[in-house]
Scaffold this motif. Structure first.
Motif, mmCIF file in Angstrom:
data_model
loop_
_atom_site.group_PDB
_atom_site.id
_atom_site.type_symbol
_atom_site.label_atom_id
_atom_site.label_comp_id
_atom_site.label_asym_id
_atom_site.label_seq_id
_atom_site.Cartn_x
_atom_site.Cartn_y
_atom_site.Cartn_z
ATOM 1 N N GLU A 22 0.649 -1.413 0.128
ATOM 2 C CA GLU A 22 -0.084 0.095 0.206
ATOM 3 C C GLU A 22 0.943 1.214 -0.185
ATOM 4 N N GLN A 25 2.355 1.727 -3.476
ATOM 5 C CA GLN A 25 1.491 2.248 -4.350
ATOM 6 C C GLN A 25 0.871 3.684 -4.205
ATOM 7 N N ALA A 26 1.009 4.219 -2.901
ATOM 8 C CA ALA A 26 0.652 5.638 -2.590
ATOM 9 C C ALA A 26 2.039 6.359 -3.011
ATOM 10 N N LEU A 28 3.947 5.912 -5.419
ATOM 11 C CA LEU A 28 3.929 5.815 -7.046
ATOM 12 C C LEU A 28 3.000 6.729 -7.511
ATOM 13 N N GLU A 29 1.633 6.760 -7.084
ATOM 14 C CA GLU A 29 0.735 7.572 -7.242
ATOM 15 C C GLU A 29 1.232 9.214 -7.382
ATOM 16 N N MET A 30 1.851 9.309 -6.095
ATOM 17 C CA MET A 30 2.487 10.617 -5.798
ATOM 18 C C MET A 30 3.865 10.889 -6.818
ATOM 19 N N ASP A 31 4.095 10.253 -7.799
ATOM 20 C CA ASP A 31 5.184 10.283 -8.588
ATOM 21 C C ASP A 31 6.430 10.198 -7.987
ATOM 22 N N THR A 146 0.285 9.314 1.938
ATOM 23 C CA THR A 146 0.077 10.295 1.143
ATOM 24 C C THR A 146 -0.195 11.637 1.530
#
Length: 348
Positions: A22, A25-26, A28-31, A146
């Motif tokens: 998790e 993934q968080a 990666l979603e924030m680049d 995040t």
């Protein structure tokens, strides 16, 4: 400028697999660029240098605590705590995540002995002296990471990583172009300053028929048994220049020039059976470093040779030499064949 931040994730592994997924993934979603024990076995002491390097290259450090203290080093400290201490010492901005309900952690994911549990409690107290957030589930942890990272980036700006095409501003490009022009000009001045243009050699130094004693190691074989003998062989400076000068009409590497003189020396040895052993097979003649150095220094002092000026690859470590204009004239005078005015009369 679009920046991406490398974030080191530190935790025990088997009990927090879903939680780490998790977090990644968080990020990666924030680049962001996650980094952690997935890259290497955290329990391998020999990998500590690699771990240090990855932490040093990271912009931020996240530590997640669960119900286990984790495998320990020989010093009795867990690898997770060792990583945490190193990140703090290195000045990496850190954020900790601790379980909101430790009593609800399944028994299979907690330490089974009191000593490890005590160390975990002390480690958690250490982590909570800095910025921490509580988590209750893998999904909740991803959400907390995040929000925590947004705040951490805002309050602790870091260099991050940018694309190479975006790394330089127009001002930086202009400055680099100017520096390159200055370097090119300096290189041109250095080359021009290194070129010797004298038309004559410097006759203040030994030259012509004056001699130098060259130290030589002569080797060969009788059957399969090696033999050698050391001695000196006399060469005039004219003979030295005649032997190696033609190789320096263009720039030549020093090993090639030295081999040329050694080949000439071997020929002289083989023509002197009264002084040297000439019956060996596979004979070689090696000039001592001292004698070779003296030859190079003397030829430079005479202004017969100079260092090469052509650009070469970085991997080419050889020293290159070439004749100066004076050296070229000197060689021509030694080796060029004079016209015989009586030749036509004799042939008529």
């Amino acid at each position: 400028m679009d920046r991406r931040y490398q974030v080191f994730i530190s935790s025990t592994f088997r009990d927090l697999v879903e939680e780490r997924r998790e977090i990644m993934q968080a990020l990666l979603e924030m680049d962001c660029l996650p980094a952690g024990m997935e890259l290497f076995p955290a329990s391998n002491e020999s990998q500590w240098t690699l771990i240090q390097g990855v932490i040093d290259a990271s912009d931020y450090y996240l530590v997640v605590l669960g119900g286990r203290y984790g495998s320990e080093t020989e010093e009795g400290i867990s690898y997770t705590e060792k990583e945490y201490d190193y990140a703090v010492q290195a000045g990496i901005p850190v954020m900790g995540f601790v379980p909101a309900n430790p009593d609800s952690i399944p028994a299979g994911k907690t330490d089974k002995n009191d000593a490890a549990a005590q160390k975990l409690a002390e480690f958690q107290a250490k982590v909570q002296n800095r910025m921490t957030k509580e988590w209750s589930s893998p999904e909740d942890l991803g959400s907390k990471v995040t929000r925590g990272m947004i705040n951490l980036i805002k309050t602790n700006p870091r260099p991050g990583w940018v694309r190479g095409t975006e790394a330089m501003t127009p001002e930086t490009r202009a400055e680099i172009a100017e520096l390159r022009a200055q370097i090119a000009q300096q290189e041109k001045r250095d080359v021009e300053g290194s070129i010797i243009t004298a038309a004559e050699i410097d006759k203040a130094f030994a030259h012509g028929d004056e001699e130098i004693a060259i130290e030589v190691n002569h080797r060969g074989y009788e059957g399969y048994k090696p033999y050698y003998e050391d001695g000196n062989i006399s060469y005039s400076w004219n003979e030295v220049v005649e032997a190696i000068g033609p190789f320096m009409l263009d720039e030549a590497p020093e090993p090639l020039i030295r081999n040329a003189l050694e080949s000439d020396v071997l020929r002289s040895i083989q023509e002197s059976p009264e002084i040297w052993t000439t019956t060996w097979s596979s004979q070689t003649a090696a000039i001592s470093d001292s004698s070779w150095g003296s030859i190079i220094v003397q030829l430079r002092a005479l202004r017969i040779i100079q260092t090469g000026t052509k650009k070469r690859t970085v991997s080419d470590k050889a020293v290159y030499w070439k004749l100066t204009p004076a050296g070229d004239d000197y060689l021509v005078g030694l080796r060029a064949v004079s016209h015989d005015p009586d030749f036509r009369k004799a042939s008529d």
